[in-house]
Design a protein around this motif. Structure first.
Motif, PDB file in Angstrom:
ATOM      1  N   LEU A 119      14.163  17.457   0.929  1.00  0.00           N
ATOM      2  CA  LEU A 119      13.634  19.091   1.528  1.00  0.00           C
ATOM      3  C   LEU A 119      13.100  19.529  -0.050  1.00  0.00           C
ATOM      4  O   LEU A 119      13.476  19.324  -0.682  1.00  0.00           O
ATOM      5  N   ASN A 120      11.620  20.181   1.117  1.00  0.00           N
ATOM      6  CA  ASN A 120      11.037  20.617  -0.006  1.00  0.00           C
ATOM      7  C   ASN A 120      10.288  19.610  -1.441  1.00  0.00           C
ATOM      8  O   ASN A 120       9.934  20.843  -2.144  1.00  0.00           O
ATOM      9  N   ILE A 121      10.539  18.457  -0.697  1.00  0.00           N
ATOM     10  CA  ILE A 121       9.859  17.855  -2.137  1.00  0.00           C
ATOM     11  C   ILE A 121       8.756  17.220  -1.210  1.00  0.00           C
ATOM     12  O   ILE A 121       9.396  16.229  -0.176  1.00  0.00           O
ATOM     13  N   LEU A 122       7.201  17.662  -1.117  1.00  0.00           N
ATOM     14  CA  LEU A 122       6.229  16.385  -0.273  1.00  0.00           C
ATOM     15  C   LEU A 122       5.634  15.425  -1.684  1.00  0.00           C
ATOM     16  O   LEU A 122       5.673  15.484  -2.686  1.00  0.00           O
ATOM     17  N   ILE A 123       6.180  14.329  -1.104  1.00  0.00           N
ATOM     18  CA  ILE A 123       5.751  13.169  -1.448  1.00  0.00           C
ATOM     19  C   ILE A 123       3.716  12.783  -1.059  1.00  0.00           C
ATOM     20  O   ILE A 123       3.555  12.083  -0.151  1.00  0.00           O
ATOM     21  N   GLU A 124       2.895  12.523  -2.532  1.00  0.00           N
ATOM     22  CA  GLU A 124       1.928  12.963  -2.273  1.00  0.00           C
ATOM     23  C   GLU A 124       1.389  11.183  -2.888  1.00  0.00           C
ATOM     24  O   GLU A 124       0.765  11.314  -3.888  1.00  0.00           O
ATOM     25  N   PRO A 125       1.034  10.465  -2.107  1.00  0.00           N
ATOM     26  CA  PRO A 125       0.043   9.644  -1.904  1.00  0.00           C
ATOM     27  C   PRO A 125      -1.190   9.605  -2.374  1.00  0.00           C
ATOM     28  O   PRO A 125      -2.089  10.227  -0.827  1.00  0.00           O
ATOM     29  N   ASN A 126      -1.737   8.977  -3.212  1.00  0.00           N
ATOM     30  CA  ASN A 126      -2.839   8.657  -3.149  1.00  0.00           C
ATOM     31  C   ASN A 126      -3.797   6.963  -3.072  1.00  0.00           C
ATOM     32  O   ASN A 126      -3.356   6.180  -3.885  1.00  0.00           O
ATOM     33  N   PHE A 133       2.163  -5.500  -3.758  1.00  0.00           N
ATOM     34  CA  PHE A 133       1.780  -4.671  -2.548  1.00  0.00           C
ATOM     35  C   PHE A 133       0.359  -5.599  -2.464  1.00  0.00           C
ATOM     36  O   PHE A 133      -0.704  -5.164  -3.282  1.00  0.00           O
ATOM     37  N   GLN A 134      -0.124  -5.904  -1.295  1.00  0.00           N
ATOM     38  CA  GLN A 134      -0.696  -6.858  -1.176  1.00  0.00           C
ATOM     39  C   GLN A 134      -2.145  -5.754  -0.385  1.00  0.00           C
ATOM     40  O   GLN A 134      -3.362  -5.886   0.047  1.00  0.00           O
ATOM     41  N   GLY A 135      -1.671  -4.552  -0.475  1.00  0.00           N
ATOM     42  CA  GLY A 135      -2.632  -3.674  -0.087  1.00  0.00           C
ATOM     43  C   GLY A 135      -2.571  -3.565   1.835  1.00  0.00           C
ATOM     44  O   GLY A 135      -2.428  -4.245   2.622  1.00  0.00           O
ATOM     45  N   TYR A 136      -3.345  -2.645   2.202  1.00  0.00           N
ATOM     46  CA  TYR A 136      -3.066  -1.985   3.994  1.00  0.00           C
ATOM     47  C   TYR A 136      -4.688  -1.354   4.149  1.00  0.00           C
ATOM     48  O   TYR A 136      -5.158  -0.550   3.852  1.00  0.00           O
ATOM     49  N   LYS A 137      -5.069  -2.434   5.608  1.00  0.00           N
ATOM     50  CA  LYS A 137      -6.691  -2.109   5.763  1.00  0.00           C
ATOM     51  C   LYS A 137      -6.837  -1.826   6.161  1.00  0.00           C
ATOM     52  O   LYS A 137      -7.975  -0.561   6.224  1.00  0.00           O
ATOM     53  N   GLY A 138      -5.917  -0.541   7.181  1.00  0.00           N
ATOM     54  CA  GLY A 138      -5.766   0.851   8.091  1.00  0.00           C
ATOM     55  C   GLY A 138      -7.095   0.046   8.962  1.00  0.00           C
ATOM     56  O   GLY A 138      -7.283  -0.559   9.483  1.00  0.00           O
ATOM     57  N   ASP A 139      -8.447   1.314   9.222  1.00  0.00           N
ATOM     58  CA  ASP A 139      -9.206   0.989   9.852  1.00  0.00           C
ATOM     59  C   ASP A 139     -10.201   0.488   8.892  1.00  0.00           C
ATOM     60  O   ASP A 139     -11.489  -0.294   9.607  1.00  0.00           O
ATOM     61  N   LEU A 140     -10.442  -0.127   7.725  1.00  0.00           N
ATOM     62  CA  LEU A 140     -11.650  -1.169   6.890  1.00  0.00           C
ATOM     63  C   LEU A 140     -10.770  -2.802   7.313  1.00  0.00           C
ATOM     64  O   LEU A 140      -9.695  -3.409   8.368  1.00  0.00           O
ATOM     65  N   ASN A 141     -11.855  -3.934   6.809  1.00  0.00           N
ATOM     66  CA  ASN A 141     -11.138  -5.208   7.124  1.00  0.00           C
ATOM     67  C   ASN A 141     -10.454  -5.983   5.775  1.00  0.00           C
ATOM     68  O   ASN A 141     -11.341  -7.216   6.106  1.00  0.00           O
ATOM     69  N   GLY A 142     -10.290  -5.503   4.670  1.00  0.00           N
ATOM     70  CA  GLY A 142     -10.403  -6.561   3.808  1.00  0.00           C
ATOM     71  C   GLY A 142     -10.893  -6.681   2.873  1.00  0.00           C
ATOM     72  O   GLY A 142     -12.389  -6.324   2.942  1.00  0.00           O
ATOM     73  N   TRP A 194      -5.264   1.314   1.122  1.00  0.00           N
ATOM     74  CA  TRP A 194      -4.596   1.649  -0.028  1.00  0.00           C
ATOM     75  C   TRP A 194      -3.922   0.430  -0.140  1.00  0.00           C
ATOM     76  O   TRP A 194      -4.315  -0.599   0.102  1.00  0.00           O
ATOM     77  N   LEU A 195      -4.762   0.121  -1.731  1.00  0.00           N
ATOM     78  CA  LEU A 195      -4.965  -0.417  -2.759  1.00  0.00           C
ATOM     79  C   LEU A 195      -4.054  -1.681  -2.895  1.00  0.00           C
ATOM     80  O   LEU A 195      -2.878  -1.037  -3.037  1.00  0.00           O
ATOM     81  N   PRO A 196      -4.929  -2.654  -2.781  1.00  0.00           N
ATOM     82  CA  PRO A 196      -3.798  -3.592  -3.395  1.00  0.00           C
ATOM     83  C   PRO A 196      -3.162  -3.388  -4.598  1.00  0.00           C
ATOM     84  O   PRO A 196      -3.717  -2.934  -5.967  1.00  0.00           O
ATOM     85  N   LYS A 197      -1.677  -3.528  -5.467  1.00  0.00           N
ATOM     86  CA  LYS A 197      -1.464  -3.680  -6.082  1.00  0.00           C
ATOM     87  C   LYS A 197       0.171  -4.237  -6.749  1.00  0.00           C
ATOM     88  O   LYS A 197       0.998  -4.117  -6.014  1.00  0.00           O
ATOM     89  N   GLU A 254      -1.873  -4.010 -11.817  1.00  0.00           N
ATOM     90  CA  GLU A 254      -2.777  -4.411 -11.451  1.00  0.00           C
ATOM     91  C   GLU A 254      -3.446  -3.496  -9.852  1.00  0.00           C
ATOM     92  O   GLU A 254      -2.455  -4.210  -9.429  1.00  0.00           O
ATOM     93  N   ILE A 255      -4.732  -2.888  -9.692  1.00  0.00           N
ATOM     94  CA  ILE A 255      -4.638  -1.972  -8.718  1.00  0.00           C
ATOM     95  C   ILE A 255      -6.347  -2.738  -8.524  1.00  0.00           C
ATOM     96  O   ILE A 255      -6.634  -2.523  -9.495  1.00  0.00           O
ATOM     97  N   ASN A 256      -6.394  -2.944  -7.885  1.00  0.00           N
ATOM     98  CA  ASN A 256      -7.756  -4.006  -7.332  1.00  0.00           C
ATOM     99  C   ASN A 256      -8.846  -2.878  -5.944  1.00  0.00           C
ATOM    100  O   ASN A 256      -7.880  -2.435  -5.177  1.00  0.00           O
TER     101      ASN A 256
END
Length: 711
Positions: A75-82, A214-223, A239-242, A270-272
């Protein structure tokens, strides 16, 4: 939302009804100890501060992979991912990561902009964590600058009870709906190995390595393979591959009144980044193709630490920490032929951040041979040299490289006075000197009173300051379209907090154990630094000490235990008042309140030893005044009430041991409600110039399987 909350209550009820009386694990009850804010390691029940603890078993039950995932349940800790650069930072009591001190074994972690603040928590893996200790509120006397909102202290494993310990762990996760086994495929792939050797009664050696792909998350994009002649900006990842590799090694000695350890930590990452834009590119001979300007980011970090605890003479306790840390971040641009899926050219790697730190902290206590009065005298110093490349800040920083070093030194003194068996006081003061900023003074006063043998009250007052960051001090972006300048005359921000905490352990009833806690906290920060308009015609922005910030938090918690069953639940209400100033116009400073709630339930079947673990957190709608977006530079500033939408998070894990606990299989679901983003009409980068947008939170529902083998 009602259906979601009802589902949580129903699952909790199932855990409660099926609880058995026999303890299937037959574990010895060991009193939990903490070190954060203490003179020496001691029981959490005797701690002068209110310390929240997340232990290794809880972390294991969550099946999480980084410290960011662990803390997100609190509680009262919010993780903000970029999702743009892959970092994850903690917001405590409404304040960003630059107001929280992150420590590993009591040592501030090196970051891009100094020691302990703005730390990427996704770079801290949980593979070798013994426990995480959290203290909320200003902790400037004990931990110096930037500990305004609190301290997160990550305690690592350094010794094992067995002569030889070897634990292999493999974990596979989907990322949203995406997953396959191959390296260049989809999903998250994690491998870890922990080794421990008890060399003798006095010496122990530990080592571990963890690979998190972590191979990345496309979401509304297509890789990255996606190609469209219409340039629809659908290439790439939300979400970028890492790809991250971390390793630790430690050697520890302990005999009588002396113990010490040396520990080294290494991280490479390494982040792509895949540019969604494509452009026409001539190949010569009349041939053409379409390319994107992609970029890779590389991080290397080394942390060396030596810790010693001993007695000087027959009575004085000495605790000393010495650390040398380096972090280097590089980027590399390259031209990628999208239709043909190959590289055309690649630039040399460019260093855009580099930080080197020597740090030492020492504490002397137990000067008097008196059980009622104890003094602690301490020192802290750090010498931080930093380099920010010309491409570090927004745009290109006008091609300027920035190299600066800052030396800070502080002395702090506190005294713990036990007036009687029930009441104790600890006042404290710190004087900090810096070759860059004026001298800073911080104060604290903590009181603990045992109202009964089963209950106690803590009252905690503390102050701290926050030093300006490189970006706030040295940014310089001036061209035909921009005029954004740092301010080397900025003053440190100052803050103080006051908290009241009540804990009550109820008498056991038919083996049921109950604990109730209540809390209230107030935090006030003055001279907040903001990027503001200092001239309308022509438009110029700079960083100034102009704003004030206040937050109020009221909370309560309940812990229930009976043999194989445990349940922890909490609720908090936080109100934030923030004053914004733009010229002669001042924003409203009303308090805006929002609610958080969490629940963790664990139950182990008696015969099969099957563990069921459920984790839930609700974060309510957060509102905040902000300057209206895209106003005419000559118009009078206007403030509106923006908001961030509410969301629910629910994770479930099932763990089954085999072969006398040598093999363990865990299966589970993370983010059952499939949360990905919420509407945000507050600009998270600053209170000024906010506009309607969506804020990424998670990458949707994911499924995982983990296999642990204990040799």
């Amino acid at each position: 939302m009602k259906k979601k909350v009802l589902s949580v209550v129903s699952l909790s009820a199932i855990f409660w009804i099926n609880a058995q009386e026999k303890d299937s694990l037959n574990q010895k009850k060991i009193e939990e100890v903490v070190i954060t804010g203490q003179y020496m390691q001691q029981s959490i029940n005797k701690s002068i501060y209110k310390v929240e603890v997340i232990d290794a078993q809880q972390i294991k039950n969550m099946a999480v992979t980084t410290a960011a995932e662990v803390l997100n349940q609190n509680l009262n800790i919010l993780i903000e991912p970029n999702s743009g650069n892959g970092d994850s930072s903690a917001r405590i009591m409404g304040l960003g990561s630059s107001y929280t001190k992150v420590l590993i074994d009591n040592i501030p972690v090196v970051g891009d902009q100094g020691m302990g603040n703005q730390i990427d928590l996704s770079k801290i893996n949980v593979n070798n964590i013994e426990r995480i200790e959290i203290v909320k509120g200003a902790m400037g006397v004990e931990y110096g600058n930037n500990a305004v909102a609190g301290v997160i202290n990550i305690i690592t494993k350094k010794n094992y009870s067995k002569k030889v310990t070897a634990l292999l762990s493999l974990q596979e996760e989907t990322v949203g709906k995406d997953y396959d086994w191959f390296k260049k495929g989809n999903g998250r792939h994690i491998q870890a190995l922990n080794l421990g050797f008890k060399l003798s009664d006095n010496w122990s050696l530990t080592a571990d390595i963890n690979h998190n792909d972590f191979q990345g998350y496309k979401g509304d994009l297509n890789g990255y393979k996606y190609f469209n002649l219409n340039n629809d900006l659908k290439r790439g990842y939300e979400w970028l591959p890492k790809d991250q590799l971390t390793g630790n090694a430690a050697i520890r000695y302990s005999k009588k009144n002396t113990s010490f350890f040396y520990k080294v930590n290494f991280l490479t990452e390494e982040i792509n980044f895949r540019d969604p834009r494509i452009t026409d590119y001539p190949l010569g001979g009349g041939e053409r193709t379409f390319v994107s300007e992609d970029k890779d980011y590389f991080t290397k970090r080394w942390i060396h630490q030596f810790n010693i605890q001993t007695k000087l003479g027959s009575r004085i306790n000495y605790l000393g920490d010495f650390s040398y840390q380096t972090q280097e971040r590089k980027s590399q641009n390259y031209i990628y032929d999208v239709p043909n899926r190959n590289e055309i050219s690649r630039d040399e790697k460019n260093t855009y951040y580099e930080t080197k730190v020597f740090y030492s902290r020492g504490m002397f206590s137990n000067f008097l041979d008196n059980e009622k009065i104890n003094f602690q005298l301490g020192y802290e110093l750090d010498n931080t040299s930093g380099f920010a490349g010309s491409s570090t800040f927004q745009f290109n920083n006008n091609g300027l490289n920035i190299e600066r070093s800052i030396f800070n030194y502080a002395n702090f003194l506190s005294a713990e006075w036990k007036l009687d068996d029930k009441f104790s006081l600890r006042p404290g003061v710190r004087m900090a000197l810096s070759d860059k900023f004026d001298s800073q003074y911080n104060y604290s006063l903590t009181a603990r009173y045992n109202t009964t043998s089963r209950s106690d009250v803590r009252a905690v007052f503390g102050s701290s300051n926050r030093f300006p960051t490189y970006e706030e001090l040295y940014t310089y972006v001036v061209d035909n379209n921009h005029d954004i300048r740092g301010n080397e005359n900025l003053k440190p921000e100052t803050g103080y907090s006051f908290g009241l905490f009540y804990d009550y352990n109820m008498p056991a009833v038919n083996a049921w154990k109950f604990n109730v806690s209540l809390s209230a906290m107030y935090l006030d920060v003055k001279n907040r630094i903001e990027n503001v308009v200092v001239n309308n015609q022509p438009l110029r922005l700079s960083y100034l000490n102009i704003n004030n910030y206040k937050s109020l938090v009221f909370g309560g918690g309940l812990t229930v235990k009976k043999n194989n069953f445990s349940l922890n639940a909490g609720v908090s209400v936080m109100g934030i008042s923030q004053e914004l100033i733009s010229g002669a116009v001042i924003s409203p400073n009303d308090y805006n309140f929002y609610t958080e709630a969490n629940l963790a339930a664990n139950y182990t079947l008696d015969k099969t030893k099957t563990l069921f673990a459920l984790y839930y957190k609700y974060t309510g709608v957060r509102k905040q005044f902000t300057q209206k977006f895209e106003q005419n530079p000559g118009a009078t500033p206007e403030y509106i009430l923006g908001e961030v939408g509410d969301f629910n998070m629910l994770n479930f894990t099932l763990t089954q041991p085999f072969f006398n606990n040598h093999l363990e299989l865990s299966l589970g679901i993370k983010n059952i409600f499939d949360v990905s983003s919420v509407r945000n009409t507050i600009n998270s980068g600053g209170a000024h110039n906010a506009g309607a947008d969506m804020q990424n939170l998670f990458y949707g529902r994911s499924y995982f399987a983990r296999l642990n083998y204990n040799f």
